[in-house]
Write a protein that holds these residues in place. Structure first.
Motif, PDB file in Angstrom:
ATOM      1  N   PHE A   1     -12.525 -67.244   1.270  1.00 42.47           N
ATOM      2  CA  PHE A   1     -13.429 -66.340   0.546  1.00 42.47           C
ATOM      3  C   PHE A   1     -14.868 -66.791   0.674  1.00 42.47           C
ATOM      4  CE2 PHE A   1     -11.453 -63.183  -2.538  1.00 42.47           C
ATOM      5  CZ  PHE A   1     -10.254 -63.062  -1.840  1.00 42.47           C
TER       6      PHE A   1
ATOM      7  N   ARG B   1     -16.321 -66.072   3.828  1.00 38.06           N
ATOM      8  CA  ARG B   1     -16.430 -64.615   4.026  1.00 38.06           C
ATOM      9  C   ARG B   1     -17.662 -64.015   3.377  1.00 38.06           C
ATOM     10  NH1 ARG B   1     -12.703 -61.025   6.974  1.00 38.06           N
ATOM     11  NH2 ARG B   1     -12.651 -62.663   8.537  1.00 38.06           N
ATOM     12  N   PHE B   2     -18.035 -64.553   2.174  1.00 39.03           N
ATOM     13  CA  PHE B   2     -19.141 -63.942   1.415  1.00 39.03           C
ATOM     14  C   PHE B   2     -20.417 -63.879   2.228  1.00 39.03           C
ATOM     15  CE2 PHE B   2     -16.762 -65.210  -2.645  1.00 39.03           C
ATOM     16  CZ  PHE B   2     -16.386 -63.893  -2.892  1.00 39.03           C
TER      17      PHE B   2
ATOM     18  N   GLU C   1     -20.786 -63.057   5.072  1.00 39.70           N
ATOM     19  CA  GLU C   1     -20.833 -61.877   5.950  1.00 39.70           C
ATOM     20  C   GLU C   1     -21.371 -60.615   5.237  1.00 39.70           C
ATOM     21  OE1 GLU C   1     -16.818 -61.442   7.380  1.00 39.70           O
ATOM     22  OE2 GLU C   1     -16.778 -63.487   8.162  1.00 39.70           O
ATOM     23  N   PHE C   2     -21.409 -60.639   3.896  1.00 43.77           N
ATOM     24  CA  PHE C   2     -21.795 -59.430   3.143  1.00 43.77           C
ATOM     25  C   PHE C   2     -23.147 -59.539   2.458  1.00 43.77           C
ATOM     26  CE2 PHE C   2     -17.215 -59.616   3.391  1.00 43.77           C
ATOM     27  CZ  PHE C   2     -16.906 -58.362   3.906  1.00 43.77           C
TER      28      PHE C   2
ATOM     29  N   VAL D   1     -22.235 -65.168  12.082  1.00 40.39           N
ATOM     30  CA  VAL D   1     -22.461 -64.179  11.016  1.00 40.39           C
ATOM     31  C   VAL D   1     -23.791 -63.477  11.299  1.00 40.39           C
ATOM     32  CG1 VAL D   1     -22.886 -63.877   8.568  1.00 40.39           C
ATOM     33  CG2 VAL D   1     -21.143 -65.481   9.338  1.00 40.39           C
TER      34      VAL D   1
ATOM     35  N   PHE E   1     -12.867 -61.968  -7.345  1.00 36.48           N
ATOM     36  CA  PHE E   1     -14.201 -62.520  -7.639  1.00 36.48           C
ATOM     37  C   PHE E   1     -14.972 -61.542  -8.491  1.00 36.48           C
ATOM     38  CE2 PHE E   1     -14.324 -60.205  -3.675  1.00 36.48           C
ATOM     39  CZ  PHE E   1     -15.436 -59.365  -3.818  1.00 36.48           C
TER      40      PHE E   1
ATOM     41  N   ASP F   1     -23.830 -56.368   0.079  1.00 36.52           N
ATOM     42  CA  ASP F   1     -23.168 -55.158   0.623  1.00 36.52           C
ATOM     43  C   ASP F   1     -22.471 -54.420  -0.506  1.00 36.52           C
ATOM     44  OD1 ASP F   1     -21.444 -53.314   1.923  1.00 36.52           O
ATOM     45  OD2 ASP F   1     -21.219 -54.658   3.646  1.00 36.52           O
TER      46      ASP F   1
ATOM     47  N   GLN G   1     -20.115 -52.402  -0.489  1.00 37.90           N
ATOM     48  CA  GLN G   1     -18.660 -52.399  -0.342  1.00 37.90           C
ATOM     49  C   GLN G   1     -18.046 -53.616  -1.014  1.00 37.90           C
ATOM     50  OE1 GLN G   1     -16.768 -50.026   0.919  1.00 37.90           O
ATOM     51  NE2 GLN G   1     -18.556 -48.764   1.452  1.00 37.90           N
ATOM     52  N   LEU G   2     -18.823 -54.724  -0.981  1.00 38.84           N
ATOM     53  CA  LEU G   2     -18.326 -55.951  -1.627  1.00 38.84           C
ATOM     54  C   LEU G   2     -18.251 -55.760  -3.124  1.00 38.84           C
ATOM     55  CD1 LEU G   2     -17.523 -58.850  -0.727  1.00 38.84           C
ATOM     56  CD2 LEU G   2     -19.796 -59.576  -1.509  1.00 38.84           C
TER      57      LEU G   2
ATOM     58  N   LEU H   1     -15.160 -54.082  -4.134  1.00 37.29           N
ATOM     59  CA  LEU H   1     -13.955 -54.932  -4.111  1.00 37.29           C
ATOM     60  C   LEU H   1     -13.935 -55.940  -5.289  1.00 37.29           C
ATOM     61  CD1 LEU H   1     -11.588 -55.051  -2.082  1.00 37.29           C
ATOM     62  CD2 LEU H   1     -12.681 -57.054  -1.065  1.00 37.29           C
TER      63      LEU H   1
ATOM     64  N   GLU I   1     -15.480 -47.425   6.753  1.00 40.41           N
ATOM     65  CA  GLU I   1     -16.516 -48.136   5.981  1.00 40.41           C
ATOM     66  C   GLU I   1     -15.968 -48.568   4.626  1.00 40.41           C
ATOM     67  OE1 GLU I   1     -19.225 -49.183   6.950  1.00 40.41           O
ATOM     68  OE2 GLU I   1     -20.214 -49.753   5.067  1.00 40.41           O
ATOM     69  N   ASN I   2     -15.167 -47.647   4.033  1.00 43.37           N
ATOM     70  CA  ASN I   2     -14.661 -47.928   2.690  1.00 43.37           C
ATOM     71  C   ASN I   2     -13.598 -49.022   2.674  1.00 43.37           C
ATOM     72  OD1 ASN I   2     -16.311 -46.238   1.390  1.00 43.37           O
ATOM     73  ND2 ASN I   2     -14.797 -44.622   1.002  1.00 43.37           N
TER      74      ASN I   2
ATOM     75  N   ARG J   1     -13.451 -51.432   5.005  1.00 43.79           N
ATOM     76  CA  ARG J   1     -13.868 -52.595   5.812  1.00 43.79           C
ATOM     77  C   ARG J   1     -13.760 -53.903   5.005  1.00 43.79           C
ATOM     78  NH1 ARG J   1     -19.193 -54.367   6.169  1.00 43.79           N
ATOM     79  NH2 ARG J   1     -19.823 -52.404   5.168  1.00 43.79           N
ATOM     80  N   VAL J   2     -14.354 -53.876   3.828  1.00 44.10           N
ATOM     81  CA  VAL J   2     -14.387 -55.108   3.017  1.00 44.10           C
ATOM     82  C   VAL J   2     -12.992 -55.491   2.563  1.00 44.10           C
ATOM     83  CG1 VAL J   2     -15.343 -56.173   0.959  1.00 44.10           C
ATOM     84  CG2 VAL J   2     -16.699 -54.560   2.279  1.00 44.10           C
TER      85      VAL J   2
ATOM     86  N   PHE K   1     -11.092 -58.899   3.221  1.00 44.63           N
ATOM     87  CA  PHE K   1     -10.543 -59.797   2.192  1.00 44.63           C
ATOM     88  C   PHE K   1      -9.058 -59.614   2.010  1.00 44.63           C
ATOM     89  CE2 PHE K   1     -15.044 -59.819   1.164  1.00 44.63           C
ATOM     90  CZ  PHE K   1     -15.269 -61.168   0.889  1.00 44.63           C
TER      91      PHE K   1
ATOM     92  N   ASP L   1      -7.419 -57.227   0.895  1.00 47.53           N
ATOM     93  CA  ASP L   1      -7.155 -56.720  -0.457  1.00 47.53           C
ATOM     94  C   ASP L   1      -6.705 -55.266  -0.360  1.00 47.53           C
ATOM     95  OD1 ASP L   1      -7.005 -55.982  -3.036  1.00 47.53           O
ATOM     96  OD2 ASP L   1      -9.107 -56.442  -3.532  1.00 47.53           O
TER      97      ASP L   1
ATOM     98  N   GLY M   1      -7.921 -52.841  -2.833  1.00 45.81           N
ATOM     99  CA  GLY M   1      -9.315 -52.396  -2.703  1.00 45.81           C
ATOM    100  C   GLY M   1      -9.505 -51.377  -1.604  1.00 45.81           C
TER     101      GLY M   1
ATOM    102  N   HIS N   1     -16.294 -55.064  11.642  1.00 49.27           N
ATOM    103  CA  HIS N   1     -16.944 -55.909  10.624  1.00 49.27           C
ATOM    104  C   HIS N   1     -17.421 -57.189  11.281  1.00 49.27           C
ATOM    105  CE1 HIS N   1     -17.957 -57.986   7.004  1.00 49.27           C
ATOM    106  NE2 HIS N   1     -17.105 -58.979   7.301  1.00 49.27           N
ATOM    107  N   ASN N   2     -18.673 -57.451  11.076  1.00 41.80           N
ATOM    108  CA  ASN N   2     -19.275 -58.652  11.613  1.00 41.80           C
ATOM    109  C   ASN N   2     -19.013 -58.775  13.107  1.00 41.80           C
ATOM    110  OD1 ASN N   2     -20.814 -60.990  11.425  1.00 41.80           O
ATOM    111  ND2 ASN N   2     -19.010 -62.273  11.127  1.00 41.80           N
TER     112      ASN N   2
END
Lengths: 181, 629
Positions: A40, A43-44, A46-47, A84, A151, A166, A168-169, A172, B58-59, B61-62, B66, B68, B71, B128-129
């Motif tokens: 995790f 990963r963060f 990246e956003f 990244v 998170f 981001d 999108q993050l 989530l 896009e929705n 992607r995250v 993760f 998830d 999500g 992504h990335n």
């Protein structure tokens, strides 16, 4: 969603997450929660978008871990050869009371929480692993909800630090604090 | 199909053609529109699916980053009812999250290859990335496109149908305007073809090709009508000409028939003439031979003399008739007009016919008025008329009765000769006065005669200004001829004495003829009248006698060998001139035609006497010649 899928995805997801960042499946199974949290953390980065000033004299994205972090060499292994936003990733393990200056992302272990005062208003994404991390000034706090690593995000602190996260993050995230501008 | 089409009337052809054109164009346009619309719709739908997939990518992607699943929300697809399914796969192509509309089939286990042509689905990678972290598949519903196509197609068909109906009505009306005049024209033409009158009511006022056609057709009709009238006129003229020709032909045929008839009559006539001349000749020759060879008793001699006289007269009459008819035919019959007492002519003719009547045992009755009946005429010809009528009656009434009656009727003098003989059949009565005609061949044989007597009579009567009519009640019932002359009432010349035969006593006459018989008769006749007669049988002899002593009168035949009568007269005239005198000369000749009479007059003969001559006439002529000089 069907429960069958849920269960299956839950299990497979953890393994895949580790695998996707190059973690050996054996290690992931051995330390699932710590491994997942390490994944995790990496990963963060990246956003998040840092202000241009953060990259003056520093082309890489620098991940810093405070002295009391629990990941051992996991983060180094996960970020080996990682890129990244077109930048290489560097991992720095901070000494006790060392300044976090030059870091882009800083994992703050519970024992090193005083460092939060130093990085306030600095363009540093702080990631924590303790229940009152966000009220203390941290930006992203890792939680374990119903056995799953999740998170929460303190958007106000992120804005204060000049970081763009981001959206999108945010979707989530288990919780977003200070969302109203 | 082609045959069916060609059998249709023009307006239907036009309608069908324009219908076909319009329908084709409309149909093509609608199909094109439909296909284009469907294609555009599909493109839009595919693009929409792709953008929806992008949104989903896009929705998620995250969530994929993760791991998830919770999500990975695809609930926003519910806003789009067209979307049937949305499927998210992770980097290992395992199904990660999905959305399915009610009753939709579940997502495929792996991301489908959707590169089929007719697909409304889209598959996009989730990046992504800089890395692909998964795949999103969005499937859109076909039904909408199908409904859209079907609805549009139905609409098109309805429009097509409505447009066709409207067009049918409109073009029917319009094309009627074109084809109706043509149809009327065709009806007029076929009517004329069936023999209706060549006349045409105006059909269209249009100035288009149909109008031109009508004008041309009208001109043609007019031309045909004129041609027909001309034809009728020509036919009429031809018919008239044929009629005229056939009439001419008929006339010619009639003429030919008449000519043939005339020829036949002439042939018959010639045969008759020959017969008529031979018959008295037979008696004459017979009696003459008997008289010369035998010594006969006086009674027989007297009978012979009478027969000779009668037959000779008959023959002379035949010849006179022939000459007369010849004159009549050539139109040269002349009469010497002077006042004549008809009674004298009748008496002379009756005297002449009596022997024949007696011979035929006919009871001849004559009724004459007591006073003289003068008319203007030729004594000899009048006598000929009476004699002809009487001899006709005598001939056709053997053993019967003949009545001659002369009666004055006001200014006219009528002479009627009636017999009770064989009569005249009604069908012949109109031919009685025709020349050379007799009732038939058997009559000819039975009764003899030339068949010209009555023709001569008619001609002579008319020359005298009179007329002749015939009546008969039919065969066996006798016949009646009536002659009328205009009278001369005041002029009464007393020529009574002249009628008597004058004496030639003291007159010396030289008679010349190469025919000794004729010379003997001349000499006997003149001596009987008291003349001093010398005779010569040739011109030379006569000239010699004349030189010795000239005579008071010269009687001379014309046709003689060595020296003709003309030459002789010329010599004698030379001698006369030397002696200073003119001797009267009389031609006595058988050349009795008008022309010859005229020629003899030119040559210097004062008179002309035809052979055989009447002795009285000869004597009278000599006497007249002597006194006239």
């Amino acid at each position: 969603m069907h429960s069958f899928w849920k269960r299956r995805l839950l299990h497979a997801g953890a393994i895949a997450a580790v695998l996707s960042v190059g973690l050996a499946s054996a290690q992931a199974q051995r330390l699932p929660e710590t491994s997942v949290k390490a994944a995790f953390v990496t990963r963060f980065a990246e956003f998040v978008e840092w202000p241009a000033a953060a990259h003056v004299n520093q082309p890489a994205v620098v991940l810093c871990l405070t002295a009391a972090h629990p990941f051992g060499p996991l983060v180094q292994q996960l970020t080996k050869d990682a890129v990244v936003r077109g930048r290489p990733v560097a991992v720095r393990e901070l000494k006790q009371r060392a300044s976090p200056r030059g870091c882009h992302l800083l994992f703050v272990a519970p024992a090193d929480r005083e460092v939060l005062v130093q990085v306030e208003r600095e363009p540093i994404l702080t990631v924590g692993d303790q229940p009152d991390f966000c009220p203390l000034g941290g930006i992203v706090n890792l939680l374990v909800v119903e056995g799953r690593v999740r998170f929460e995000i303190n958007l106000a602190h992120a804005r204060k630090a000049g970081l763009k996260i981001d959206p999108q993050l945010l979707r989530l995230a288990a919780a977003v604090h200070g969302g109203a501008p | 199909m082609r045959r069916w089409f060609s059998a249709q009337p023009i307006h239907r052809k036009l309608v069908l053609t324009s219908m076909a054109k319009t329908t084709t164009v409309l149909f093509a346009a609608m199909v094109t529109l439909q296909v284009t619309d469907a294609w555009r719709f599909r493109t839009i739908a595919t693009t929409d699916a792709a953008s929806l997939a992008g949104l989903a990518a896009e929705n998620t992607r995250v969530a994929l980053a993760f791991r998830d699943e919770a999500g990975a929300s695809l609930d926003f697809l519910r806003m789009r009812p067209q979307v049937v399914r949305g499927c998210v796969y992770d980097a290992d192509n395992r199904l990660f999250a999905q959305y399915a509309r009610d009753l939709a089939p579940p997502c495929p286990a792996e991301p489908p290859d959707h590169s089929q042509a007719f697909s409304l689905a889209a598959t996009v990678p989730v990046m992504h990335n800089g890395q692909q972290v998964g795949t999103v598949y969005v499937d859109r519903d076909w039904a909408i496109l199908r409904e859209r196509v079907v609805a549009a197609g139905l609409t098109s068909l309805a429009v097509l149908f409505a447009a066709s109906v409207v067009m049918l009505v409109v073009s029917h009306r319009l094309h009627r305007m074109i084809s109706d005049p043509i149809r009327k024209l065709a009806a007029a033409a076929s009517g004329m073809g069936k023999g209706e009158e060549f006349r045409m009511a105006p059909i269209t006022a249009a100035e288009d090709e149909v109008g031109e056609l009508e004008t041309a057709f009208r001109a043609m009709v007019e031309r045909v009508r004129q041609a027909k009238e001309e034809l009728i006129g020509t036919n009429e003229a031809l018919r008239r000409e044929i009629e005229e020709r056939s009439q001419v032909e008929a006339e010619r045929e009639a003429l030919l028939l008449r000519e043939q008839e005339a020829n036949r009559l002439k042939d018959e006539f010639l045969a008759t003439v020959s017969h008529e001349l031979r018959t008295p000749l037979n008696a004459i020759v017979g009696w003459a031979r008997i008289l010369t060879t035998n010594s006969l008793d006086p009674a027989t001699v007297s009978k012979a003399a009478a027969s000779l006289h009668r037959n000779a007269l008959t023959q002379a009459r035949v010849i006179d008739d022939l000459i007369d008819i010849s004159r009549i035919v050539t139109g040269k019959l002349r009469v010497n007009m002077e006042p004549v007492d008809l009674r004298v002519a009748v008496e002379a003719a009756v005297d002449a016919i009596r022997p024949a009547a007696k011979h035929a045992e006919i009871d001849l009755t004559v009724h004459l008025p007591p006073t003289a009946c003068f008319i203007k005429g030729d004594r000899d010809r009048l006598q000929q008329i009476v004699w002809n009528l009487l001899s006709n009656a005598v001939k056709f009434a053997p053993g019967g009765a003949v009545t001659l009656c002369v009666e004055p009727h006001g200014e006219l003098l009528a002479m009627n000769v009636t017999d009770n003989g064989i009569g005249i059949p009604p069908e012949f009565i109109e031919h009685v006065f025709d020349r050379f005609r007799q009732a038939d061949a058997t009559i000819t044989r039975e009764h003899g005669g030339l068949g010209i007597g009555l023709a001569v009579v008619k001609e002579l009567v008319e020359l005298h200004g009179g007329s002749i009519a015939v009546e008969s009640r039919g065969r066996g019932k006798g016949a009646s001829f009536t002659v009328t002359f205009p009278c001369l009432q005041d002029e009464l010349p007393a020529e009574e004495a002249a009628e008597r035969v004058p004496s030639l006593a003291g007159i010396s006459v030289l008679a010349v003829d190469d025919n000794l018989d004729a010379l003997a008769v001349l000499e006997a006749s003149l001596r009987e009248a008291g003349a001093v007669v010398r005779v010569a049988s040739s011109g030379a002899e006569a000239l010699e006698l004349w030189r010795q002593e000239p005579s008071g009168v010269l009687l001379c035949d014309l046709a003689m060998p060595h020296m003709s009568g003309y030459d002789l007269l010329a010599r004698i005239r030379d001698l006369d001139r030397m002696a200073g005198r003119v001797t009267p000369a009389i031609a006595v000749t058988a050349h009795a035609t008008e022309e010859q009479v005229a020629r003899s007059a030119r040559a210097g003969f004062q008179m002309h006497i035809a052979k055989p001559f009447d002795a009285d006439r000869l004597i009278r002529a000599v006497s007249a010649a002597r006194t006239r000089v």
